[in-house]
Scaffold this motif. Structure first.
Motif, mmCIF file in Angstrom:
data_model
loop_
_atom_site.group_PDB
_atom_site.id
_atom_site.type_symbol
_atom_site.label_atom_id
_atom_site.label_comp_id
_atom_site.label_asym_id
_atom_site.label_seq_id
_atom_site.Cartn_x
_atom_site.Cartn_y
_atom_site.Cartn_z
ATOM 1 N N GLY A 159 -5.689 15.982 5.809
ATOM 2 C CA GLY A 159 -4.529 15.835 4.949
ATOM 3 C C GLY A 159 -3.316 15.246 5.627
ATOM 4 O O GLY A 159 -2.274 15.069 4.981
ATOM 5 N N GLY A 160 -3.430 14.912 6.917
ATOM 6 C CA GLY A 160 -2.282 14.436 7.669
ATOM 7 C C GLY A 160 -1.832 13.031 7.341
ATOM 8 O O GLY A 160 -0.731 12.630 7.704
ATOM 9 N N GLY A 161 -2.684 12.266 6.701
ATOM 10 C CA GLY A 161 -2.287 10.935 6.263
ATOM 11 C C GLY A 161 -2.500 9.830 7.268
ATOM 12 O O GLY A 161 -2.037 8.710 7.069
ATOM 13 N N CYS A 168 -6.553 12.794 1.948
ATOM 14 C CA CYS A 168 -6.252 12.246 0.630
ATOM 15 C C CYS A 168 -6.127 10.725 0.706
ATOM 16 O O CYS A 168 -5.735 10.176 1.741
ATOM 17 C CB CYS A 168 -4.955 12.838 0.091
ATOM 18 S SG CYS A 168 -5.079 14.610 -0.313
ATOM 19 N N VAL A 169 -6.463 10.061 -0.392
ATOM 20 C CA VAL A 169 -6.412 8.602 -0.449
ATOM 21 C C VAL A 169 -5.809 8.169 -1.779
ATOM 22 O O VAL A 169 -5.700 8.952 -2.721
ATOM 23 C CB VAL A 169 -7.819 7.977 -0.281
ATOM 24 C CG1 VAL A 169 -8.429 8.322 1.063
ATOM 25 C CG2 VAL A 169 -8.748 8.431 -1.417
ATOM 26 N N TYR A 170 -5.429 6.886 -1.824
ATOM 27 C CA TYR A 170 -4.965 6.280 -3.072
ATOM 28 C C TYR A 170 -5.599 4.900 -3.200
ATOM 29 O O TYR A 170 -5.950 4.263 -2.199
ATOM 30 C CB TYR A 170 -3.440 6.171 -3.113
ATOM 31 C CG TYR A 170 -2.846 5.212 -2.103
ATOM 32 C CD1 TYR A 170 -2.629 3.869 -2.426
ATOM 33 C CD2 TYR A 170 -2.516 5.636 -0.820
ATOM 34 C CE1 TYR A 170 -2.093 2.983 -1.512
ATOM 35 C CE2 TYR A 170 -1.973 4.767 0.105
ATOM 36 C CZ TYR A 170 -1.767 3.441 -0.234
ATOM 37 O OH TYR A 170 -1.248 2.565 0.687
ATOM 38 N N GLY A 171 -5.761 4.424 -4.423
ATOM 39 C CA GLY A 171 -6.325 3.105 -4.645
ATOM 40 C C GLY A 171 -5.320 2.031 -4.283
ATOM 41 O O GLY A 171 -4.173 2.081 -4.713
ATOM 42 N N SER A 172 -5.760 1.058 -3.485
ATOM 43 C CA SER A 172 -4.867 -0.020 -3.058
ATOM 44 C C SER A 172 -5.272 -1.369 -3.632
ATOM 45 O O SER A 172 -4.767 -2.398 -3.218
ATOM 46 C CB SER A 172 -4.839 -0.099 -1.527
ATOM 47 O OG SER A 172 -6.136 -0.349 -0.998
ATOM 48 N N GLY A 173 -6.185 -1.365 -4.584
ATOM 49 C CA GLY A 173 -6.603 -2.608 -5.224
ATOM 50 C C GLY A 173 -7.823 -3.219 -4.576
ATOM 51 O O GLY A 173 -8.160 -2.928 -3.431
ATOM 52 N N SER A 174 -8.519 -4.074 -5.314
ATOM 53 C CA SER A 174 -9.693 -4.800 -4.825
ATOM 54 C C SER A 174 -10.762 -3.849 -4.300
ATOM 55 O O SER A 174 -11.423 -4.137 -3.301
ATOM 56 C CB SER A 174 -9.297 -5.806 -3.726
ATOM 57 O OG SER A 174 -8.337 -6.726 -4.201
ATOM 58 N N GLY A 175 -10.914 -2.713 -4.947
ATOM 59 C CA GLY A 175 -11.952 -1.778 -4.553
ATOM 60 C C GLY A 175 -11.681 -1.053 -3.260
ATOM 61 O O GLY A 175 -12.614 -0.526 -2.651
ATOM 62 N N GLY A 220 2.239 14.587 -0.122
ATOM 63 C CA GLY A 220 3.097 13.650 -0.824
ATOM 64 C C GLY A 220 4.231 13.080 0.000
ATOM 65 O O GLY A 220 5.086 12.374 -0.537
ATOM 66 N N SER A 221 4.228 13.350 1.310
ATOM 67 C CA SER A 221 5.319 12.875 2.164
ATOM 68 C C SER A 221 5.156 11.423 2.591
ATOM 69 O O SER A 221 6.063 10.844 3.187
ATOM 70 C CB SER A 221 5.430 13.760 3.413
ATOM 71 O OG SER A 221 4.235 13.710 4.184
ATOM 72 N N GLY A 222 4.004 10.817 2.308
ATOM 73 C CA GLY A 222 3.779 9.422 2.671
ATOM 74 C C GLY A 222 4.462 8.466 1.708
ATOM 75 O O GLY A 222 5.078 8.872 0.719
ATOM 76 N N GLN A 223 4.335 7.180 1.997
ATOM 77 C CA GLN A 223 4.940 6.165 1.135
ATOM 78 C C GLN A 223 4.269 6.103 -0.225
ATOM 79 O O GLN A 223 4.882 5.680 -1.204
ATOM 80 C CB GLN A 223 4.888 4.802 1.823
ATOM 81 C CG GLN A 223 5.763 4.705 3.063
ATOM 82 C CD GLN A 223 5.741 3.307 3.669
ATOM 83 O OE1 GLN A 223 4.937 2.468 3.287
ATOM 84 N NE2 GLN A 223 6.634 3.068 4.605
ATOM 85 N N CYS A 229 -16.984 13.222 -0.650
ATOM 86 C CA CYS A 229 -16.906 13.499 -2.080
ATOM 87 C C CYS A 229 -15.451 13.729 -2.441
ATOM 88 O O CYS A 229 -14.839 14.712 -1.993
ATOM 89 C CB CYS A 229 -17.721 14.742 -2.428
ATOM 90 S SG CYS A 229 -19.354 14.833 -1.639
ATOM 91 N N ALA A 230 -14.859 12.823 -3.206
ATOM 92 C CA ALA A 230 -13.427 12.918 -3.527
ATOM 93 C C ALA A 230 -13.229 13.152 -5.015
ATOM 94 O O ALA A 230 -13.978 12.640 -5.848
ATOM 95 C CB ALA A 230 -12.722 11.635 -3.104
ATOM 96 N N ARG A 231 -12.207 13.941 -5.334
ATOM 97 C CA ARG A 231 -11.877 14.191 -6.728
ATOM 98 C C ARG A 231 -10.389 13.960 -6.938
ATOM 99 O O ARG A 231 -9.596 14.019 -5.996
ATOM 100 C CB ARG A 231 -12.278 15.592 -7.125
ATOM 101 C CG ARG A 231 -11.555 16.697 -6.412
ATOM 102 C CD ARG A 231 -12.161 18.053 -6.739
ATOM 103 N NE ARG A 231 -11.452 19.148 -6.103
ATOM 104 C CZ ARG A 231 -11.922 20.392 -6.042
ATOM 105 N NH1 ARG A 231 -13.102 20.674 -6.563
ATOM 106 N NH2 ARG A 231 -11.225 21.349 -5.451
ATOM 107 N N PRO A 232 -9.963 13.724 -8.172
ATOM 108 C CA PRO A 232 -8.556 13.463 -8.443
ATOM 109 C C PRO A 232 -7.672 14.657 -8.063
ATOM 110 O O PRO A 232 -8.100 15.802 -8.116
ATOM 111 C CB PRO A 232 -8.512 13.205 -9.948
ATOM 112 C CG PRO A 232 -9.913 12.804 -10.300
ATOM 113 C CD PRO A 232 -10.802 13.595 -9.394
ATOM 114 N N VAL A 233 -6.436 14.352 -7.669
ATOM 115 C CA VAL A 233 -5.478 15.417 -7.358
ATOM 116 C C VAL A 233 -4.310 15.362 -8.332
ATOM 117 O O VAL A 233 -4.108 14.377 -9.017
ATOM 118 C CB VAL A 233 -4.960 15.289 -5.909
ATOM 119 C CG1 VAL A 233 -6.099 15.487 -4.931
ATOM 120 C CG2 VAL A 233 -4.297 13.935 -5.667
#
Length: 208
Positions: free
Chosen positions: A138-140, A150-157, A166-169, A204-208
């Motif tokens: 979870g450290g980012g 945790c991850v986020y979608g950055s486009g193009s798969g 939530g402290s990241g950009q 295995c990732a799920r939505p947060v």
């Protein structure tokens, strides 16, 4: 349930400032995020300090362009070697899960230090002596994506790692809740499969 496959790759190797990234091509170099070609931090050899340059349990300082081995008791000591391998990151063993950053070590000659006649090309898996620890779950950051990250979608798969608090950009969209050998072992709530590398390569990732 939407299924996507994402492979991790190092975006940068600067200590404690790492942001993970993953590509959707499913390829990796044996580690969740050690396959990308980046401008690596390098290590510079001083005189003295141990039989092996940046051996396990030895320490390095932080520099603007390079890292230098120093005694762990020195006020300049900033990170400790938790694993050390010869060769390239792309083809070598994966670093431990909670590695904060990776130092690339170029082949070097030695003289008058009592060490071997040359330092082979390799890499050192580093852990900061003091927080923050971006390689923790979870450290980012850190060179690997692991369970708890945790991850986020950055486009193009692609997905990129970000701090779970939530402290990241960018805010987290998915959390890797489990690492398994095969997709079939993931919980039913899994919405994203993240390639991690190592002995349990499926995240295995799920939505947060």
């Amino acid at each position: 349930m939407g299924e996507r496959w994402s492979a991790g790759a190092v975006c940068a190797l600067l200590a404690a400032l790492l942001a993970g990234c993953s590509s959707a091509n499913g390829s990796d170099a044996g580690d969740g995020r050690l396959g990308a070609k980046a401008s690596p931090s390098s290590a510079t050899q001083p005189t003295g300090y141990g039989a092996v340059f940046l051996g396990v349990d030895e320490c390095s300082s932080f520099g603007t362009t390079s890292f230098t081995e120093v005694p762990c008791t020195s006020e300049r000591a900033a990170a400790r070697v938790i694993a050390r391998y010869d060769g390239d990151v792309s083809s070598g063993p994966v670093c431990p899960a909670t590695t904060d950053f990776v130092l690339h070590i170029s082949a070097q000659g030695t003289s008058g230090t009592g060490r071997d006649s040359a330092v082979p090309k390799g890499y050192a898996c580093m852990r900061n002596l003091e927080p923050p620890h971006p390689g923790d779950p979870g450290g980012g950051g850190g060179p690997r994506t692991i369970a708890g990250d945790c991850v986020y979608g950055s486009g193009s798969g692609q997905v990129r790692e970000t701090a779970c608090d939530g402290s990241g950009q960018r805010k987290p969209q998915y959390k890797v809740v489990k690492a398994v050998v095969k997709r079939a072992s993931c919980p039913a709530s899994t919405a994203l499969y993240v390639q991690l590398g190592g002995p349990q390569p499926v995240g295995c990732a799920r939505p947060v």
